[in-house]
Structure formats: C-alpha cells, structure tokens
Design a protein around this motif. Structure first.
Motif, PDB file in Angstrom:
ATOM      1  N   SER A 390       0.840  -1.207   0.000  1.00 12.57           N
ATOM      2  CA  SER A 390       0.000   0.000   0.000  1.00 12.57           C
ATOM      3  C   SER A 390       0.868   1.247   0.000  1.00 12.57           C
ATOM      4  O   SER A 390       0.586   2.228  -0.703  1.00 12.57           O
ATOM      5  CB  SER A 390      -0.922   0.000   1.227  1.00 12.57           C
ATOM      6  N   SER A 393       2.383   1.819  -3.421  1.00 10.40           N
ATOM      7  CA  SER A 393       1.394   2.305  -4.381  1.00 10.40           C
ATOM      8  C   SER A 393       1.168   3.813  -4.242  1.00 10.40           C
ATOM      9  O   SER A 393       0.891   4.496  -5.228  1.00 10.40           O
ATOM     10  CB  SER A 393       0.079   1.549  -4.184  1.00 10.40           C
ATOM     11  N   ASP A 426       0.503  -0.374  -8.155  1.00 14.14           N
ATOM     12  CA  ASP A 426      -0.963  -0.351  -8.079  1.00 14.14           C
ATOM     13  C   ASP A 426      -1.548  -1.725  -8.406  1.00 14.14           C
ATOM     14  O   ASP A 426      -2.479  -2.194  -7.740  1.00 14.14           O
ATOM     15  CB  ASP A 426      -1.518   0.693  -9.050  1.00 14.14           C
ATOM     16  N   VAL A 427      -0.999  -2.350  -9.443  1.00 12.07           N
ATOM     17  CA  VAL A 427      -1.480  -3.686  -9.826  1.00 12.07           C
ATOM     18  C   VAL A 427      -1.234  -4.674  -8.706  1.00 12.07           C
ATOM     19  O   VAL A 427      -2.101  -5.491  -8.361  1.00 12.07           O
ATOM     20  CB  VAL A 427      -0.779  -4.139 -11.127  1.00 12.07           C
ATOM     21  N   LEU A 429      -0.903  -4.107  -5.494  1.00  9.89           N
ATOM     22  CA  LEU A 429      -1.789  -3.844  -4.363  1.00  9.89           C
ATOM     23  C   LEU A 429      -3.168  -4.439  -4.605  1.00  9.89           C
ATOM     24  O   LEU A 429      -3.750  -5.073  -3.716  1.00  9.89           O
ATOM     25  CB  LEU A 429      -1.891  -2.331  -4.129  1.00  9.89           C
ATOM     26  N   GLN A 430      -3.721  -4.266  -5.811  1.00 10.46           N
ATOM     27  CA  GLN A 430      -5.033  -4.831  -6.108  1.00 10.46           C
ATOM     28  C   GLN A 430      -5.006  -6.347  -6.024  1.00 10.46           C
ATOM     29  O   GLN A 430      -5.941  -6.973  -5.508  1.00 10.46           O
ATOM     30  CB  GLN A 430      -5.492  -4.382  -7.499  1.00 10.46           C
ATOM     31  N   ARG A 433      -4.907  -7.449  -2.300  1.00 10.79           N
ATOM     32  CA  ARG A 433      -6.233  -7.296  -1.696  1.00 10.79           C
ATOM     33  C   ARG A 433      -7.190  -8.376  -2.191  1.00 10.79           C
ATOM     34  O   ARG A 433      -8.000  -8.912  -1.417  1.00 10.79           O
ATOM     35  CB  ARG A 433      -6.781  -5.914  -2.013  1.00 10.79           C
ATOM     36  N   SER A 434      -7.116  -8.700  -3.476  1.00  8.18           N
ATOM     37  CA  SER A 434      -7.997  -9.734  -4.028  1.00  8.18           C
ATOM     38  C   SER A 434      -7.683 -11.092  -3.408  1.00  8.18           C
ATOM     39  O   SER A 434      -8.594 -11.855  -3.050  1.00  8.18           O
ATOM     40  CB  SER A 434      -7.848  -9.797  -5.549  1.00  8.18           C
ATOM     41  N   THR A 460      -6.310 -10.676 -13.600  1.00  3.67           N
ATOM     42  CA  THR A 460      -7.712 -10.381 -13.935  1.00  3.67           C
ATOM     43  C   THR A 460      -8.641 -11.407 -13.314  1.00  3.67           C
ATOM     44  O   THR A 460      -9.705 -11.060 -12.780  1.00  3.67           O
ATOM     45  CB  THR A 460      -7.885 -10.354 -15.463  1.00  3.67           C
ATOM     46  N   ASN A 463      -8.831 -10.754  -9.476  1.00  2.00           N
ATOM     47  CA  ASN A 463      -9.557  -9.520  -9.159  1.00  2.00           C
ATOM     48  C   ASN A 463     -11.055  -9.672  -9.409  1.00  2.00           C
ATOM     49  O   ASN A 463     -11.882  -9.184  -8.628  1.00  2.00           O
ATOM     50  CB  ASN A 463      -9.003  -8.363  -9.992  1.00  2.00           C
ATOM     51  N   SER A 467     -14.051  -9.474  -6.525  1.00  2.00           N
ATOM     52  CA  SER A 467     -15.197  -8.574  -6.646  1.00  2.00           C
ATOM     53  C   SER A 467     -16.504  -9.329  -6.469  1.00  2.00           C
ATOM     54  O   SER A 467     -17.431  -8.851  -5.792  1.00  2.00           O
ATOM     55  CB  SER A 467     -15.170  -7.874  -8.007  1.00  2.00           C
TER      56      SER A 467
END
Length: 568
Positions: A390, A393, A426-427, A429-430, A433-434, A460, A463, A467
């Motif tokens: 984080s 990012s 950024d990628v 971090l996502q 989290r996923s 992808t 993520n 979601s």
C-alpha cells in the motif's frame, strides 16, 4: 625458544610487549592509551557476562621493588578505584602484571594496598609473562628480535612466486613453496594473519566479507588474481598496528564524479570512482602497502552506530495532509558525512517488503527517501505484504512523506516525493487485496505465489473473483458463447432469438498449485442474437447454438447468495 631477557629491554618495550601478549591471550582485550584519564588501566577485557571486566595494570619492573616502584603501583591502584567508582564500571578482577615474581613480602604489601577490594586481586609475574611469551613467540620475535624484517622478506618472496608464470595447479614444487611462505608469513606477524586465494578472475568484494578480515591486497594479471586476506588476530590489532591510508581525488569540478564525491563527504553515501581518478597510499601490514599509486576506489558505508533496531513510522500523506498509507521501518544502520552537513539512515520495511535509505540534510532539515523493493515476495503472508505494498502504491508525487516516532504525538512536516507513480505497485496492491478476499472465502491460508506467477490473465481472474466474493456486480466482456440444446429444441430456441440469456457456473479460482470452488456465478445478458456465418445462416452444431451480444448490451456476473462452498 630462548627465554626473553626482560632486563635488557626498555621500560616502554616491556609494557608494549606484555600488553600485546595479553591481547593475544584475550582476543577481546582493549589496550588503553596512557593519559591522565586512563584510570590506572592498561588493558581491559570484558567478562563473559557482558557486564563486568577484568583489568590489567602492566609495570616494567624486572628487579626487586623499591619504595619508588611501590609508590607507582599504589598510585595506579588508587586511580583505578576512584575511576570505577566515578564511572560505575563493574570490575571482577584486577591483576598487576610484570616480568617479576613476587616475594612473600611483596604479596603481603600488595594485600595491604588493596585491602577492602570488592574484586579479585592477583600478581602475575615472570612465570606468567614467560608462559605467554612461549605461547606467542611471534610477539617476541617481532618486537624484540628480527621478526619484522623476516616478515618483509617472506612477503617479497611470496610476491615473486605468486606472480611467476610457473604458478599453475600442476607443479607440486611451486605449490609446496607457496604453502611454506604462507606458513612463514603467519609466523612472524603478531597482529595479523594472512590467507591466500588464487582465482582466474578478480573475486567479488563480498567474497571477503568474513569475520576478522580488515583488508585484502590483490595482484591481478591476465592469467590470475592473487588475493591476500589480512585478518586481525585480536580485536585491538587495528589500534596497536593501524592501517593508515591517504586518498587524493582527481575529479573535474561540476562532473558527476565530483557530485558523487561531495555526496560522500556531506552524507556518507557510497562512492565509486573509476581508474585514474584516485591517487592513494596505504600502509598495509607485512609490507603489502603501496605509495602514490593510481587507481579507482569504491567506498561502502558500514557504520551501524546509533539507534539500530529502532522502529520508525513512515507515512505517505496527500497534498491536503490526509494519511494515505503507513508502515513501520526498522533502522538497520546509519552513517554520518565528514563535513557535518548530514547523514544517511538505512532500514527495511518491518515485513521485508522493501528497503529504504533516507538522507538527512541538517543544514536544510530536509529528508530525501529512496525506496528499493525487496524481491519477488514469493511465499510471503498476504497480511505481511499489505501495508508495505500500500505504501509503495502511494509513494509518488504530488503526495508527500514523513518519518516520525511511532510512540510520540509530535507530527513533523512532510517532505516532497520526487518519484513518479509506478503502475506495477498499483497492480500488485489490487492483487494482494484480491487474494486476501479469496483467502477469507476459502478459509485457508494463501501465501503470495511470487511476481512471476502474476500474469495479466491471472491477475484479472483473481480480481474478478474477489469482486464477486465482495457481492459486487461484475461486468464481463464476451464475443460469443454456445448455448447447449438438444436437436428437438434447437429450432424453438432459434425462433426466440434475439432474447435475454442467463446461466450459472461454478466460481473456480486457482492460486499456485491449489484450486478453490468458492460458490456459483450467475451470468446475465439482456440482449443476445444467434451468431451468423458468412451466408447469414445461424451457426449451430450437435452441441448447441452459438450466440453473440447485441450492440450496447453487456453481460453482468454476480455470485449467488449462500452458494459458497469450499473444496481446497
């Protein structure tokens, strides 16, 4: 070996030789340079408990003690007791050392002088000193005989043998001579030991990062590189026999080299200059040094003084002052520049996500922070990755950063970040989290599989799954799908198209070698039509009908409530 004629040596020679003998016997010993504030201590050795010390007072007396000699000893002891009381030093033993054995009258006199001592008192005389001299004859040879000259001769002969074209693995005679010279080098030097290494290429400097190694002398040719590692025999060797060096820098004002040199002088930064930019002289042990030589230089800061191991809170704040990310750094080392302008601190993110170095400019109270990611992160706990990633990012302009004490309410001003945004951070971090969301749904620990495993397709997939697990409606792009039908119902379904379509399938997620079934996904598109071939005929086969989305119609996927089930 012949006994040492202590009476023929000067008082300074006796004290120096005995101090070196004590240091060889106790490698952690420190010799205290004589001064008004030496506290009557010549050599001090830390005890194994890490708290108390053994103290040695060396005297040059070699014959019966007279009143003058006794006054000197009494004065030294009084200075010691006053010093340890003033400084709060814990002393476990005090030993009077000299090449003179005590008489019974001497012992009685010393007992009177040290009456009331809270530590052990001893007189270590000629028998003790001669025993050390017999155990470490190189000390006597070097300081009282011709050992220093013999060492220089051996080093010169070694240089001739090692650079000769005859030195190849085959000839046993040459190898035997090298071994003999190596043995002789280590016989005559009481301060340092010498190890030899012969390689085809110049070794990496990290090769010599070994305990006790203080410097390495290398001679390289087109055929081989000869490295002589110089190791301290005892901790205080570099003070007893220092290794002085002078450097003269030849850099053009305003050049990158000149800026790097100034950065080193002001802040202690590592410095590397090319061949020909430095003129140097160094007095290495054993006559291995050089004078007025031309070359390059690489200076690496190794200082670790200060609050090493201290936790520091590192924060990224928005231009408006909002804290966007924070993590804890552990200070690993620090170094100060020579001009007093500032220094450098080095640390690591508490979970090892990245390394950091920050430059402190005392003149402008400015801090400059450099971040270096630690590696692939493979096998790390997702929870340990989150804070550090984080921070990575958010560490970009126009955000700012600040370093502060995590246990204080004092909040310093934030400093400028000059780095640009890094999309990879950024990628990552996502993805982290996923994976945390997937881990919570799977109810088993998932460790980060490594950066090489995070392809765009895999990222992808993770993520999108996360979601869905969070209850979001996830749009999905598609070009065609096959609707399975039987031959009896094919025409009936074709007649209903265009139409809406909805179907369900398992939510399957793979992380590394593990696959998880995490529920049921519902696919819905409000407008689909039959796919047509080049003749305008619907595309069908024995398994079903192919359909494509109507223009401006997208598909949406959702996770059916209460459909989650786990099959790790």
């Amino acid at each position: 070996m012949a006994r040492v004629e202590w009476t023929r040596l000067s008082g300074d020679e006796v004290e120096e030789i005995v101090a070196i003998l004590l240091s060889r016997e106790n490698c952690r010993a420190t010799r205290i340079r004589p001064s008004q504030g030496d506290g009557g201590i010549d050599v001090i050795v830390p005890d194994g408990d890490g708290v108390s010390h053994s103290v040695y007072q060396i005297k040059k007396f070699t014959q019966n003690l007279e009143s003058n000699e006794k006054r000197q000893i009494s004065k030294s002891y009084s200075r010691l007791t006053a010093y340890i009381a003033e400084q709060g030093i814990a002393v476990s033993a005090w030993s009077l050392v000299m090449p003179l054995d005590p008489t019974n009258e001497n012992r009685a006199w010393l007992s009177g002088v040290t009456e009331g001592a809270t530590f052990d008192v001893d007189w270590l005389g000629l028998i003790f000193v001669d025993g050390l001299a017999a155990k470490y004859p190189d000390v006597i040879d070097y300081y009282a005989r011709d050992g220093k000259d013999r060492l220089l001769e051996v080093v010169r002969e070694l240089a001739l043998v090692m650079t000769s074209s005859e030195v190849v693995p085959g000839p046993a005679g040459a190898i035997g001579r090298i071994e003999a010279l190596h043995s002789q080098m280590n016989r005559w030097d009481p301060h340092y030991k010498y190890d030899l290494m012969v390689t085809d290429d110049v070794p990496n400097p990290a090769t010599f990062n070994r305990p006790g190694v203080v410097c390495v002398q290398q001679t390289a040719s087109q055929e081989r590189c000869v490295s002589i590692m110089i190791k301290a025999r005892f901790d205080d060797a570099v003070n007893v026999r220092p290794i002085p060096m002078t450097l003269k820098f030849n850099v053009q004002p305003g050049s990158a080299s000149a800026e790097a040199l100034q950065e080193h002088l002001d802040f202690g930064a590592d410095l590397e200059l090319e061949d020909g930019q430095v003129e140097f002289s160094i007095d290495l042990p054993g006559g291995l040094g050089v004078e007025n030589a031309q070359g390059g230089v690489r200076i690496v800061s190794l200082a670790t003084e200060g609050a090493v191991g201290e936790d520091i809170l590192l924060e990224v704040v928005s231009p408006g002052g909002q804290v966007l990310a924070s993590t804890t750094l552990v200070v690993q080392s620090r170094v100060a520049g020579q001009t007093g302008r500032g220094g450098l601190l080095f640390g690591a993110e508490i979970n090892g996500v990245f390394q950091a170095s920050w430059r402190l400019d005392f003149s402008g109270t400015q801090t400059r922070l450099n971040i270096h990611t630690a590696g692939d992160f493979a096998g790390m706990r997702l929870e340990d990755l989150l804070n550090g990633v984080s921070f990575l990012s958010q560490f970009h302009r126009p955000n700012r950063f600040r370093i502060r004490n995590p246990y204080s309410d004092l909040i310093p001003d934030a400093d400028e970040i000059t780095a640009e945004r890094v999309v990879v951070a950024d990628v990552l971090l996502q993805v982290v989290r996923s994976l945390l969301t997937i881990q919570e749904a799977a109810r088993v620990q998932i460790r980060f599989p490594g950066m090489q495993a995070v392809t765009p397709e895999v990222a992808t997939e993770w993520n999108r799954a996360a979601s869905l697990l969070r209850g979001e409606r996830v749009p999905i792009s598609w070009s065609e799908i096959m609707l399975p039908v039987t031959p009896d119902t094919r025409n009936e379904l074709l007649a209903q198209l265009p139409a809406a379509v909805m179907f369900r399938y398992p939510l399957t997620v793979s992380v590394g070698r593990r696959t998880f079934q995490l529920g049921t996904v519902q696919f819905h598109c409000a407008g689909v039509a039959a796919k047509l071939d080049s003749d305008g005929v619907p595309v069908v086969d024995d398994d079903g009908i192919y359909v494509t989305p109507l223009e401006n119609y997208e598909a949406v996927t959702t996770l059916l409530a209460d459909s989650r089930h786990i099959e790790p």
